[in-house]
Design a protein around this motif. Structure first.
Motif, PDB file in Angstrom:
ATOM      1  N   LYS A 234      33.552  58.098  36.990  1.00  0.00           N
ATOM      2  CA  LYS A 234      34.377  57.062  37.587  1.00  0.00           C
ATOM      3  C   LYS A 234      33.481  56.018  38.266  1.00  0.00           C
ATOM      4  O   LYS A 234      32.496  56.361  38.916  1.00  0.00           O
ATOM      5  N   ILE A 235      33.855  54.765  38.110  1.00  0.00           N
ATOM      6  CA  ILE A 235      33.169  53.662  38.788  1.00  0.00           C
ATOM      7  C   ILE A 235      34.189  52.948  39.666  1.00  0.00           C
ATOM      8  O   ILE A 235      35.284  52.612  39.211  1.00  0.00           O
ATOM      9  N   ILE A 236      33.830  52.741  40.930  1.00  0.00           N
ATOM     10  CA  ILE A 236      34.722  52.062  41.876  1.00  0.00           C
ATOM     11  C   ILE A 236      34.373  50.575  41.916  1.00  0.00           C
ATOM     12  O   ILE A 236      33.200  50.204  42.007  1.00  0.00           O
ATOM     13  N   VAL A 237      35.393  49.746  41.852  1.00  0.00           N
ATOM     14  CA  VAL A 237      35.227  48.294  41.896  1.00  0.00           C
ATOM     15  C   VAL A 237      36.158  47.738  42.969  1.00  0.00           C
ATOM     16  O   VAL A 237      36.997  48.457  43.517  1.00  0.00           O
ATOM     17  N   ALA A 238      36.020  46.440  43.265  1.00  0.00           N
ATOM     18  CA  ALA A 238      36.830  45.805  44.303  1.00  0.00           C
ATOM     19  C   ALA A 238      37.924  44.941  43.690  1.00  0.00           C
ATOM     20  O   ALA A 238      37.743  44.341  42.625  1.00  0.00           O
ATOM     21  N   SER A 239      39.032  44.864  44.372  1.00  0.00           N
ATOM     22  CA  SER A 239      40.100  43.965  43.948  1.00  0.00           C
ATOM     23  C   SER A 239      39.603  42.523  44.000  1.00  0.00           C
ATOM     24  O   SER A 239      38.674  42.186  44.743  1.00  0.00           O
ATOM     25  N   ASP A 240      40.219  41.676  43.200  1.00  0.00           N
ATOM     26  CA  ASP A 240      39.871  40.248  43.109  1.00  0.00           C
ATOM     27  C   ASP A 240      38.471  40.017  42.566  1.00  0.00           C
ATOM     28  O   ASP A 240      37.899  38.943  42.728  1.00  0.00           O
ATOM     29  N   ASN A 241      37.906  41.038  41.917  1.00  0.00           N
ATOM     30  CA  ASN A 241      36.560  40.902  41.356  1.00  0.00           C
ATOM     31  C   ASN A 241      36.561  39.962  40.155  1.00  0.00           C
ATOM     32  O   ASN A 241      37.584  39.726  39.520  1.00  0.00           O
ATOM     33  N   PHE A 242      35.377  39.450  39.856  1.00  0.00           N
ATOM     34  CA  PHE A 242      35.146  38.799  38.570  1.00  0.00           C
ATOM     35  C   PHE A 242      33.753  39.189  38.090  1.00  0.00           C
ATOM     36  O   PHE A 242      32.749  38.776  38.660  1.00  0.00           O
ATOM     37  N   HIS A 243      33.719  39.998  37.033  1.00  0.00           N
ATOM     38  CA  HIS A 243      32.450  40.470  36.490  1.00  0.00           C
ATOM     39  C   HIS A 243      32.245  40.053  35.033  1.00  0.00           C
ATOM     40  O   HIS A 243      31.223  40.392  34.440  1.00  0.00           O
ATOM     41  N   GLY A 244      33.204  39.312  34.464  1.00  0.00           N
ATOM     42  CA  GLY A 244      33.080  38.913  33.067  1.00  0.00           C
ATOM     43  C   GLY A 244      34.404  39.031  32.353  1.00  0.00           C
ATOM     44  O   GLY A 244      35.448  39.262  32.978  1.00  0.00           O
ATOM     45  N   ARG A 245      34.369  38.917  31.013  1.00  0.00           N
ATOM     46  CA  ARG A 245      35.620  38.858  30.266  1.00  0.00           C
ATOM     47  C   ARG A 245      35.664  39.768  29.038  1.00  0.00           C
ATOM     48  O   ARG A 245      36.495  39.569  28.157  1.00  0.00           O
ATOM     49  N   THR A 246      34.769  40.736  28.953  1.00  0.00           N
ATOM     50  CA  THR A 246      34.872  41.675  27.838  1.00  0.00           C
ATOM     51  C   THR A 246      36.075  42.598  28.053  1.00  0.00           C
ATOM     52  O   THR A 246      36.641  42.664  29.143  1.00  0.00           O
ATOM     53  N   THR A 247      36.453  43.332  27.022  1.00  0.00           N
ATOM     54  CA  THR A 247      37.618  44.205  27.127  1.00  0.00           C
ATOM     55  C   THR A 247      37.454  45.238  28.232  1.00  0.00           C
ATOM     56  O   THR A 247      38.375  45.485  29.014  1.00  0.00           O
ATOM     57  N   THR A 248      36.280  45.838  28.330  1.00  0.00           N
ATOM     58  CA  THR A 248      36.061  46.823  29.384  1.00  0.00           C
ATOM     59  C   THR A 248      36.110  46.174  30.762  1.00  0.00           C
ATOM     60  O   THR A 248      36.721  46.704  31.694  1.00  0.00           O
ATOM     61  N   ILE A 249      35.487  45.026  30.920  1.00  0.00           N
ATOM     62  CA  ILE A 249      35.423  44.403  32.242  1.00  0.00           C
ATOM     63  C   ILE A 249      36.796  43.939  32.711  1.00  0.00           C
ATOM     64  O   ILE A 249      37.160  44.141  33.884  1.00  0.00           O
ATOM     65  N   ILE A 250      37.599  43.353  31.821  1.00  0.00           N
ATOM     66  CA  ILE A 250      38.926  42.914  32.274  1.00  0.00           C
ATOM     67  C   ILE A 250      39.846  44.111  32.499  1.00  0.00           C
ATOM     68  O   ILE A 250      40.902  43.983  33.141  1.00  0.00           O
ATOM     69  N   SER A 251      39.439  45.276  32.033  1.00  0.00           N
ATOM     70  CA  SER A 251      40.233  46.478  32.297  1.00  0.00           C
ATOM     71  C   SER A 251      40.269  46.815  33.781  1.00  0.00           C
ATOM     72  O   SER A 251      41.189  47.478  34.250  1.00  0.00           O
ATOM     73  N   PHE A 252      39.252  46.380  34.544  1.00  0.00           N
ATOM     74  CA  PHE A 252      39.291  46.632  35.986  1.00  0.00           C
ATOM     75  C   PHE A 252      39.419  45.332  36.780  1.00  0.00           C
ATOM     76  O   PHE A 252      39.063  45.260  37.953  1.00  0.00           O
ATOM     77  N   SER A 253      39.976  44.303  36.139  1.00  0.00           N
ATOM     78  CA  SER A 253      40.287  43.055  36.836  1.00  0.00           C
ATOM     79  C   SER A 253      41.680  43.150  37.457  1.00  0.00           C
ATOM     80  O   SER A 253      42.557  43.846  36.931  1.00  0.00           O
ATOM     81  N   THR A 254      41.881  42.450  38.570  1.00  0.00           N
ATOM     82  CA  THR A 254      43.223  42.346  39.152  1.00  0.00           C
ATOM     83  C   THR A 254      43.804  40.951  38.954  1.00  0.00           C
ATOM     84  O   THR A 254      44.834  40.618  39.537  1.00  0.00           O
ATOM     85  N   ASP A 255      43.152  40.138  38.139  1.00  0.00           N
ATOM     86  CA  ASP A 255      43.608  38.781  37.851  1.00  0.00           C
ATOM     87  C   ASP A 255      44.491  38.815  36.602  1.00  0.00           C
ATOM     88  O   ASP A 255      43.996  39.092  35.502  1.00  0.00           O
ATOM     89  N   PRO A 256      45.786  38.538  36.725  1.00  0.00           N
ATOM     90  CA  PRO A 256      46.679  38.611  35.560  1.00  0.00           C
ATOM     91  C   PRO A 256      46.237  37.714  34.410  1.00  0.00           C
ATOM     92  O   PRO A 256      46.392  38.083  33.233  1.00  0.00           O
ATOM     93  N   GLU A 257      45.698  36.530  34.704  1.00  0.00           N
ATOM     94  CA  GLU A 257      45.269  35.626  33.639  1.00  0.00           C
ATOM     95  C   GLU A 257      44.131  36.225  32.823  1.00  0.00           C
ATOM     96  O   GLU A 257      44.049  36.038  31.613  1.00  0.00           O
ATOM     97  N   ALA A 258      43.228  36.922  33.480  1.00  0.00           N
ATOM     98  CA  ALA A 258      42.093  37.515  32.778  1.00  0.00           C
ATOM     99  C   ALA A 258      42.493  38.772  32.021  1.00  0.00           C
ATOM    100  O   ALA A 258      41.867  39.127  31.020  1.00  0.00           O
ATOM    101  N   ARG A 259      43.536  39.453  32.484  1.00  0.00           N
ATOM    102  CA  ARG A 259      43.853  40.796  31.993  1.00  0.00           C
ATOM    103  C   ARG A 259      45.029  40.857  31.007  1.00  0.00           C
ATOM    104  O   ARG A 259      45.021  41.673  30.079  1.00  0.00           O
ATOM    105  N   ALA A 260      46.019  40.013  31.184  1.00  0.00           N
ATOM    106  CA  ALA A 260      47.275  40.151  30.438  1.00  0.00           C
ATOM    107  C   ALA A 260      47.075  40.055  28.927  1.00  0.00           C
ATOM    108  O   ALA A 260      46.298  39.237  28.434  1.00  0.00           O
ATOM    109  N   ASP A 261      47.775  40.908  28.201  1.00  0.00           N
ATOM    110  CA  ASP A 261      47.842  40.912  26.740  1.00  0.00           C
ATOM    111  C   ASP A 261      46.570  41.388  26.046  1.00  0.00           C
ATOM    112  O   ASP A 261      46.384  41.141  24.854  1.00  0.00           O
TER     113      ASP A 261
END
Length: 401
Positions: free
Chosen positions: A133-160
């Protein structure tokens, strides 16, 4: 149609609309200034999200790139080349660490950090296979790959984009209690931005980052610092973590490492952590290529003088002092940041961040909005005080209007 309108219409017709750029078409740039296709000059207060810390067309960096272009640009890692060892040695020394794993983009470097942490967890810490398990912070931005947006809390980056990659726990940024409670025996890493750039240049509470360091050390968990935007001089130190005397287990670097010339990124850590890789287990065709190494070596040499960090600190104090005078006057609600980096929350009654950015563009100043009414200010570290003041005057004009 004008040259600007023609270029924008063509772009709109033939490129995917994954960005919403301001309606300016840049044709050339130097230092902190950009010129559009119709000859109008604009002050750049964004610096490519910190990729252009040393300004547009920096002569030292262009000369380094040109010299390397005449020799060899790509070998792949199938062979050694004569810039690679120096790059790894010098970058490791700059970070006070031992080993470097070079990639190209920031997202690739974050993906590499995630893979490194998981492999370390299984091979060194002894976490059961598939349970890391890796712990991340809410409101993070680490990139836009499928894995990275999997732990995003930004709906625009994550949706669909689901199904999403498992293995991540999200806790509130700046909350040590939540971080402590989220840690288990299977936690292998905490991945944090020392300052959250995309979220609006959010600086965590005093003591938070040292607390993260203490917790991770106690629990045998890696502290991974994503300094892709905050690192390499932006905040007045080489790394943002230095402001609180913190050294992580791993740095994730990018953007300014390529000097605004070529994409360069890297994960920098100890031999005990990066040593988990064996040949064939991870790689990149362009990662650590000769051209990238030549430019990055010049970046490292420039940072070693300390002059850019000092300049960011001094001009940053001036920037925040001037922006602070705007706060509380009705037009600006909050100003945050460190060094030559600020997030400015505009009173919603004055307009959205996008609208303020467009009005500033009309005044020949370029910034970018984020999250509603916030604009980010991050000029090249080479900007003159006079030019910075000129840009701040334009901001005052827009806000007073």
């Amino acid at each position: 149609m004008s040259a600007t309108e023609t270029a924008i219409a063509s772009a709109e017709a033939h490129s995917a609309h994954n960005y919403h750029p301001l309606p300016v078409v840049v044709a050339s740039a130097e230092g902190a200034w950009m010129t559009d296709v119709e000859g109008r000059r604009y002050l750049d207060l964004l610096a490519g999200y910190s990729a252009l810390n040393f300004g547009h067309g920096n002569r030292r960096l262009i000369d380094a790139a040109r010299a390397q272009l005449e020799r060899v640009t790509l070998t792949s890692r199938a062979f050694h080349h004569d810039r690679f060892a120096d790059f790894c040695t010098e970058l490791a020394a700059l970070c006070g660490m031992e080993m470097v794993l070079p990639m190209n983009t920031g997202a690739e470097a974050v993906e590499t950090a995630v893979k490194t942490a998981r492999k370390w967890g299984y091979r060194v810490k002894g976490v059961p296979d598939g349970m890391a398990k890796i712990i991340v912070a809410s409101d993070n931005f680490h990139g836009r790959t499928t894995t990275i947006i999997s732990f995003s809390t930004d709906p625009e980056a994550r949706a669909d984009y689901g199904p999403y990659t498992p293995g991540f726990e999200i806790v509130p940024y700046g909350d040590l209690t939540a971080l402590r409670e989220a840690m288990t025996v299977n936690t292998v890493a905490v991945l944090i931005e020392p300052i959250q750039g995309e979220a609006g240049v959010l600086v965590p509470p005093a003591g938070y980052l040292p607390g993260v360091r203490e917790l991770t050390r106690e629990r045998n968990v890696l502290f991974i610092a994503d300094e892709i935007q905050s690192g390499l001089g932006r905040t007045g130190k080489t790394f943002a973590l230095e402001h609180e005397g913190v050294v992580p287990d791993m740095y994730v670097l990018g953007k300014a490492l390529g000097g605004g010339v070529v994409p360069v990124s890297a994960v920098v850590s100890s031999a005990g952590i990066l040593g988990v890789f064996k040949p064939g287990e991870h790689g990149s065709t362009f990662g650590g290529n000769p051209l990238a190494c030549a430019v990055a070596l010049e970046v490292i040499a420039m940072l070693r003088t300390g002059e850019y960090q000092e300049r960011a600190a001094e001009l940053g104090d001036h920037l925040h002092r001037e922006l602070g005078l705007l706060a509380g006057g009705g037009a600006v609600e909050t100003v945050r940041g460190r060094g030559l980096w600020a997030g400015v929350d505009i009173a919603p009654a004055l307009g959205t961040g996008r609208e303020i950015s467009e009005r500033l563009m009309e005044e020949r100043v370029l910034v970018k909005d984020t999250h509603g009414s916030t604009i980010r200010i991050a000029p090249p570290l080479v900007i003159s005080k006079e030019d910075l003041d000129w840009g701040l005057d334009r901001l005052r004009t827009v806000l007073s209007a």
